[in-house]
Structure formats: structure tokens, C-alpha cells
Design an enzyme around this catalytic site. Structure first.
Site, PDB file in Angstrom:
ATOM      1  N   ASP A  59      42.296  31.597  53.293  1.00  0.00           N
ATOM      2  CA  ASP A  59      43.427  32.099  52.499  1.00  0.00           C
ATOM      3  C   ASP A  59      44.749  32.105  53.281  1.00  0.00           C
ATOM      4  O   ASP A  59      44.900  32.851  54.255  1.00  0.00           O
ATOM      5  CB  ASP A  59      43.154  33.520  52.007  1.00  0.00           C
ATOM      6  N   HIS A  98      43.076  35.559  42.820  1.00  0.00           N
ATOM      7  CA  HIS A  98      44.528  35.596  42.591  1.00  0.00           C
ATOM      8  C   HIS A  98      45.070  34.284  42.005  1.00  0.00           C
ATOM      9  O   HIS A  98      46.283  34.053  42.028  1.00  0.00           O
ATOM     10  CB  HIS A  98      45.268  35.906  43.898  1.00  0.00           C
ATOM     11  N   HIS A 147      39.695  37.784  54.241  1.00  0.00           N
ATOM     12  CA  HIS A 147      40.790  37.572  55.198  1.00  0.00           C
ATOM     13  C   HIS A 147      40.406  37.918  56.633  1.00  0.00           C
ATOM     14  O   HIS A 147      41.273  38.032  57.496  1.00  0.00           O
ATOM     15  CB  HIS A 147      42.057  38.348  54.778  1.00  0.00           C
TER      16      HIS A 147
END
Ligand SMILES: [Fe+2]
Ligand SMILES: [Fe+2]
Length: 279
Positions: free
Chosen positions: A8, A68, A184
């Protein structure tokens, strides 16, 4: 083939670092194919068409999205016209875009890429990732004379390492790499599974690690400590670590010969393939 997946990309700091480094990494590491998750590249929320163009120009072959995917509304129509941008394949039927595809790599070779969302601890219900991946992988058998593709990357965008490992074993022998994204934070479990699929529970993000998962730490800390949020999350600036997974595959079988976690720059302990660090 040498395939790189980058986790990401978070905000301006993350995307500038990727755009800056990727041309050099492609050359230095003799990469044949690069996939990048861009779901947080626009101020931490989604990806814009302009950012997608910049990441493609820097050397990404495919861009993936996660939960997202459509935070930036322009992406709802943009994915329909750009097959090299993948949204999760287990979104509800009727969602715009595609969740998997076959893409060209160097020297006429072909790579299958799919991205699936996990369901454990995710705040929205998604369709079953296991049956969705099964159906998608059947469209692109791996390796051998009858194979449709020389390599396959399956990204599992999920919170729980248990669910991600289960996806790894579910795809073992049918993908070159199963790699996690979304948390993440990179995991230390890069390995080759029993039937030859490279695996890492999470690749980590391309973002500033002096942060809370890529976001400036002030607001998340306030929310955790006081239970109240007052402002929007802003992506952290500062030194970026590029995180990902590099896998070397055998064209004949499509399976992994080696897997290397990538952590380049910034505050994390560095990890890269043997040889000089890219300058
Ligand atoms: Fe993310
Ligand atoms: Fe995510």
C-alpha cells in the site's frame, strides 16, 4: 521471472518515493513485472486517475486497490476504462471494474494478477474470497505447456494473518506468490509453501513508518487515548520505507525459486536481494 509486489502506497510521501525509486529498481533488479497497491496513494484514501498514470509511468505494470478502492469517486468510472487497475474481485456483483486479469510481462510472457479482500475483522461484508479466487485462478492455469500464464500473483488484502495464511495454502501450487496487504506493517514470514508458492502475510506499506500505519500520529493517538476524534487523518510526511515482496519464478512451472522481503530506506531494518543496494 523476477516479480516485485509493492505494498500500500500511502500519501504524497509514499507515492513520491515509489515514483522516484521504481525506474531504478526495475533496472537494478532486472524486474520482469511489477504490481503496486495504490489504495492509499491519494491523501491516504483511494487513488486518483492522475496518480495511477504517474505510477504506471514510473514502471508499475498493474495497480491494485483494496477496501479503499473507491474513496476517490473518479475511480468508479476510471477502472472501467483501464484494465490494468484492479479492484478486489469479491466486491458485490455489479461493482465497476475487474478483480483479476492476465497482463504482459517482459519477453512475451504473461502474468495473472488477482486481488481479494478478507472478511475477518473487516468493517464491511464482502463475498467469499476463497471461492472467488478459485474461479479466477481456473481462468489462468499456471506454467507448463498447457498453462495460460508463466506467473501468477494473488494479493490478499486483509486484516487477519490467519485468513491470509489460509488463502496462501488455498492457492499453494496454483500461484507464484500469495502476498498480503492492508495492515501497512510487514511480516517476517516470507517463505515458499510446500507446493511451491511464495508467501508473505503482509508486504507492509510504502510510506513513512514514524507514524500510525502511515498516518501522522497526532490524530490517531488522540483518538486512541481520549476515545474522541476531532480532525481528519493526514498521511505522515518524513522518511519512507518502500516495502514489498520480490519473487523469482521458474517459467516452466510458474512456481517460486526464491522470495525476498523488500524494505528499502527509512527507519525499518533494510532487506533487499543480494548485491549492491540500488543507489
Ligand atoms: Fe491500505
Ligand atoms: Fe486496506
Amino acid at each position: 521471472m523476477r516479480l516485485l509486489f509493492l505494498g500500500d502506497v500511502v500519501g504524497r510521501a509514499g507515492r513520491s518515493a515509489v515514483i522516484d525509486a521504481l525506474p531504478r529498481l526495475r533496472a537494478d533488479w532486472k524486474l520482469d513485472f511489477v504490481a503496486v497497491n495504490g489504495e492509499n496513494s491519494a491523501s491516504g484514501f483511494g487513488m486518483t486517475p492522475k496518480i495511477a498514470d504517474e505510477l504506471f509511468a514510473a514502471g508499475a505494470d498493474v495497480l491494485t486497490l483494496g477496501d479503499h478502492a473507491f474513496d476517490q469517486k473518479e475511480m468508479l468510472s476510471h477502472v472501467e476504462g483501464v484494465p490494468r487497475i484492479l479492484r478486489p474481485l469479491n466486491f458485490a456483483p455489479g461493482a465497476p471494474g475487474r478483480g483479476h486479469g492476465i497482463f504482459p510481462a517482459t519477453r512475451g510472457r504473461r502474468v495473472f494478477v488477482a486481488v481479494a479482500l478478507g472478511r475477518v475483522f473487516m468493517n464491511r461484508p464482502f463475498d467469499d474470497p476463497f471461492s472467488a479466487l478459485d474461479a479466477a485462478m481456473k481462468t489462468a492455469p499456471l506454467g507448463g505447456p498447457g498453462g495460460a500464464v508463466q506467473a501468477a500473483i494473488v494479493e490478499i488484502h486483509a486484516e487477519a494473518t490467519s485468513e491470509k495464511m489460509a488463502v496462501g495454502h488455498w492457492c499453494d501450487g496454483r500461484a507464484s506468490l500469495v502476498v498480503g496487504s492492508h495492515t501497512h506493517v510487514p511480516t517476517a514470514d516470507a517463505m515458499i509453501l510446500r507446493k511451491g508458492t511464495a508467501y508473505q502475510s503482509d508486504a507492509g506499506m510504502c510510506g513513512a513508518y514514524d507514524s500510525v500505519i502511515g498516518m501522522d500520529k497526532a490524530e490517531p493517538l488522540k483518538r486512541f487515548v481520549t476515545g474522541m476524534g476531532t480532525e481528519r487523518f493526514q498521511p505522515a510526511l518524513g522518511e519512507v520505507t518502500l516495502c514489498g515482496t520480490l519473487v523469482e519464478t521458474d517459467d516452466a512451472t510458474g512456481l517460486a525459486r526464491s522470495v525476498t522481503p523488500i524494505r528499502l530506506g527509512g527507519h525499518l531494518r533494510q532487506s533487499a536481494p543480494p548485491g549492491p543496494m540500488p543507489g
